[in-house]
Write an enzyme that holds these catalytic residues in place. Structure first.
Site, PDB file in Angstrom:
ATOM      1  N   ASP A   1      -0.072   1.791   8.460  1.00 55.62           N
ATOM      2  CA  ASP A   1      -0.953   1.234   9.863  1.00 55.62           C
ATOM      3  C   ASP A   1       0.175   1.383  10.981  1.00 55.62           C
ATOM      4  O   ASP A   1      -0.446   1.227  11.938  1.00 55.62           O
ATOM      5  CB  ASP A   1      -0.847  -0.279   9.674  1.00 55.62           C
ATOM      6  CG  ASP A   1      -1.780  -0.393   7.615  1.00 55.62           C
ATOM      7  OD1 ASP A   1      -1.871   0.689   7.350  1.00 55.62           O
ATOM      8  OD2 ASP A   1      -1.702  -1.486   7.285  1.00 55.62           O
TER       9      ASP A   1
ATOM     10  N   GLY B   1       0.653  -0.833  -0.275  1.00 53.55           N
ATOM     11  CA  GLY B   1      -0.024   0.027   0.019  1.00 53.55           C
ATOM     12  C   GLY B   1       0.851   1.000  -0.269  1.00 53.55           C
ATOM     13  O   GLY B   1       1.796   1.016   0.805  1.00 53.55           O
TER      14      GLY B   1
HETATM   15  P1  FBP Z   1       0.577  -1.881   3.336  1.00 60.10           P
HETATM   16  O1  FBP Z   1       0.879  -2.747   4.700  1.00 60.10           O
HETATM   17  O2  FBP Z   1       0.895  -2.751   2.200  1.00 60.10           O
HETATM   18  O3  FBP Z   1       1.507  -0.786   3.675  1.00 60.10           O
HETATM   19  O4  FBP Z   1      -1.152  -1.262   3.034  1.00 60.10           O
HETATM   20  C1  FBP Z   1      -1.869  -0.486   4.309  1.00 60.10           C
HETATM   21  C2  FBP Z   1      -3.254  -0.986   3.918  1.00 60.10           C
HETATM   22  O5  FBP Z   1      -3.302   0.708   3.291  1.00 60.10           O
HETATM   23  C3  FBP Z   1      -4.031  -0.839   5.031  1.00 60.10           C
HETATM   24  O6  FBP Z   1      -4.480  -0.557   5.458  1.00 60.10           O
HETATM   25  C4  FBP Z   1      -5.248  -1.695   4.084  1.00 60.10           C
HETATM   26  O7  FBP Z   1      -5.764  -2.342   4.862  1.00 60.10           O
HETATM   27  C5  FBP Z   1      -5.018  -1.930   2.640  1.00 60.10           C
HETATM   28  O8  FBP Z   1      -3.914  -1.444   2.848  1.00 60.10           O
HETATM   29  C6  FBP Z   1      -5.595  -1.783   1.939  1.00 60.10           C
HETATM   30  O9  FBP Z   1      -5.279  -2.448   0.888  1.00 60.10           O
HETATM   31  P2  FBP Z   1      -5.604  -2.207  -0.903  1.00 60.10           P
HETATM   32  O10 FBP Z   1      -4.618  -0.910  -1.003  1.00 60.10           O
HETATM   33  O11 FBP Z   1      -4.874  -3.013  -1.425  1.00 60.10           O
HETATM   34  O12 FBP Z   1      -6.878  -1.890  -0.955  1.00 60.10           O
END
Ligand code: FBP
Length: 546
Positions: free
Chosen positions: A201, A77
């Protein structure tokens, strides 16, 4: 590419570096390290990268190095500051030898496997300095774990004469970075792998990592929005706002936003689990606070909900654990549709878990039964917990109204903040922290390190006093069940109920529930007094003050 005036002015910002990185460095090695859990197993799995010392950089003498090339990957993310990690690495690598080149792999780890890359030149780099987003090279969630992927990777790394690969990611991506470092070390391929702690996070932190980058800016962005909602709420005085916040399993974002905004209610998933609360207990807790405020004529308020809360309700946690095992079975691999998958899990889970499954609203149950992300996580961002909880609170209040236990009016509004903050322009803290992390990575590479994560500590002090160095990734590992199998992974840092941030919140939440004690933090500021522009998160300040 058209750019805003803010971006133009912000491009001129020179991020600060710790004193130790402002000139040549020497690496000071600490004692041998151990993993945080399952030491014998982790040592056996990582014979070449286990037990290495923690590194601290101090000012040293210049050394001439032959030119080398570096590769970089953005994984998972988005998080504010990713471009600054790249600019720090770019400047660091060029400062060692202007002939050094930096290559970016496109759209995450998949770019390494598919040989999809670009050279990051200074013209390109200058357009992205101090900006949010990961769009310079894009990001992706491909999981790097197969030998075949590592072998495809080494082909392109050799072709581009890349000596070291920097992987910017969260706990899962850095776990993969560690596996890759071990594989290349075992094969004596001569390619170093360095990790970098990213995730809004905030759950990639420990004794060595003070915070993951992006947490600061994302929380400040959400807090601005929550503050705006609270002002609206206190002006109209007719709605309860249910606000879900990203953060996956951990509640760090919700907690930090609560510390910044003082909402009426903030749920903390880790507490829900520790108190073994049922879904009904959570709903009753909110409904009681709503009823209490109604007694004073206050039919409005704010509720912060961490997106992972559903996973922490013990009965649902048990259900998810069994669903994960069932979905990892070879039989599940042949399922073709969502409906088929839901029916499949219903037939294969225990009677107790089936009862929990059937007690959930159909949309929530369906989401729990559907696919995981590539790292085996339930996609909690897709579950509309804010609507689920407000619906259940409304039902409970309606029952209480009949018995005279509740006297108010209940109107609700729903929000989900996640994507709004992940690509915000980095705060001064994240701009400096990220640039330093990237620059520091170039020094770890120059010192021949592999299997290390770039770390910058003491970040509540002025940047010049920050401490730069590296921590072996194996030090953060233990074994956990993923996709039905025990795997070595970096231990996730959840909110500690005996930690200073939670204790501060717990000491004030009753007052915040009853009174309208809202704080309106306003937007992130880049220029102005230091107490407005340069403060780290309250979480970090409380943690460091203990
Ligand atoms: P990372 O752990 O890869 O940094 O991503 C965090 C996050 O933003 C979470 O808070 C959220 O649940 C998830 O990614 C959402 O995923 P996506 O970007 O695939 O919708």
């Amino acid at each position: 590419m058209a750019i805003s005036n803010l971006q133009k002015a912000r491009a001129a910002y020179q991020p600060k570096l710790p004193k130790a990185l402002q000139g040549p460095v020497k690496a000071i090695e600490g004692a041998a390290t151990q993993s945080v859990g399952n030491q014998a197993e982790i040592k056996e799995l990582f014979p070449n990268t286990y037990g290495m010392p923690v590194i601290t950089f101090e000012p040293g003498e210049p050394t001439a190095l032959p030119p080398f090339n570096v590769g970089i990957i953005l994984s998972g993310g988005q998080a504010p500051g990713g471009h600054n990690v790249i600019s720090g690495l770019f400047d660091g690598v060029k400062s060692l030898n202007p002939a050094n080149k930096l290559y970016g792999f496109i759209l995450g780890p998949g770019g390494l496997v598919d040989h999809n890359y670009m050279e990051i030149t200074s013209d390109i780099m200058d357009k992205y300095r101090n900006t949010g987003g990961f769009d310079i090279i894009g990001s992706g969630r491909t999981k790097l774990e197969e030998v075949d992927q590592f072998e495809k990777g080494i082909q392109i790394l050799r072709e581009l004469n890349i000596k070291a690969l920097v992987i910017i990611g969260g706990d899962d991506s850095n776990t993969n970075a560690c596996v890759l470092a071990e594989y290349y070390a075992a094969k004596k391929y001569g390619v170093q792998v360095i990790g970098c702690p990213k995730t809004i996070d905030g759950d990639l932190k420990n004794e060595q990592i003070e915070t993951s980058f992006g947490f600061d800016t994302a929380c400040k962005t959400y807090s601005e929005l929550i503050g705006n909602i609270q002002r609206d709420c206190n002006s109209a005085r007719k709605y309860w706002h249910f606000i879900k916040l990203m953060g996956r399993s951990a509640s760090h974002i919700a907690l930090e936003c609560a510390l910044q905004c003082q909402p009426n209610i903030c749920l903390i998933s880790e507490e829900v689990e520790a108190k073994a609360m049922s879904l009904d207990d959570v709903v009753t807790y909110i409904a009681k606070a709503v009823a209490k405020r109604a007694e004073e004529g206050n039919n409005f308020g704010t509720v912060l909900i961490p997106e992972g809360i559903i996973e922490f309700i013990p009965a649902i946690k048990k259900l998810i654990a069994e669903l994960n095992d069932v979905l990892a079975s070879p039989e599940a691999g042949t399922i073709n549709s969502a409906n088929e998958q839901i029916e499949f899990v219903k037939q294969h889970i225990s009677r107790e878990n089936l009862a929990t499954f059937l007690s959930l609203p159909a949309d929530v149950a369906a989401q729990l039964a559907l696919d995981r992300d590539p790292h085996g996580n339930v996609q909690v961002s897709l579950i509309e917990t804010e609507k689920l909880l407000s619906r259940m609170v409304a039902d409970k209040l309606a029952v209480w109204k009949k018995s005279g236990k509740y006297v108010g009016k209940f109107g609700s509004q729903h929000h989900f903040f996640g994507y709004e903050g992940r690509c915000a322009a980095p705060s001064n803290y994240d701009a400096d922290y990220c640039y330093s992390l990237g620059y520091n990575a170039s020094r770890l590479i120059a010192n021949g390190k592999t299997g290390y994560m770039s770390i910058i500590k003491n970040t509540t002090a002025p940047a010049a006093e920050w401490i730069a160095g590296g921590v072996p990734i194996t030090m953060m590992m233990n074994l956990e069940k993923r996709n039905g199998k025990m795997k070595p992974v970096i231990r996730k840092a959840l909110v500690e109920l005996d930690g200073a941030p939670f204790k501060f919140f717990a000491a004030h939440r009753e007052e915040w529930a009853k009174e309208t004690a809202y704080v309106y933090p306003g937007p992130i500021q880049y220029w102005g007094p230091t107490e407005v522009c340069d403060q780290p998160t309250i979480t970090l300040q409380l943690e460091k003050a203990k």
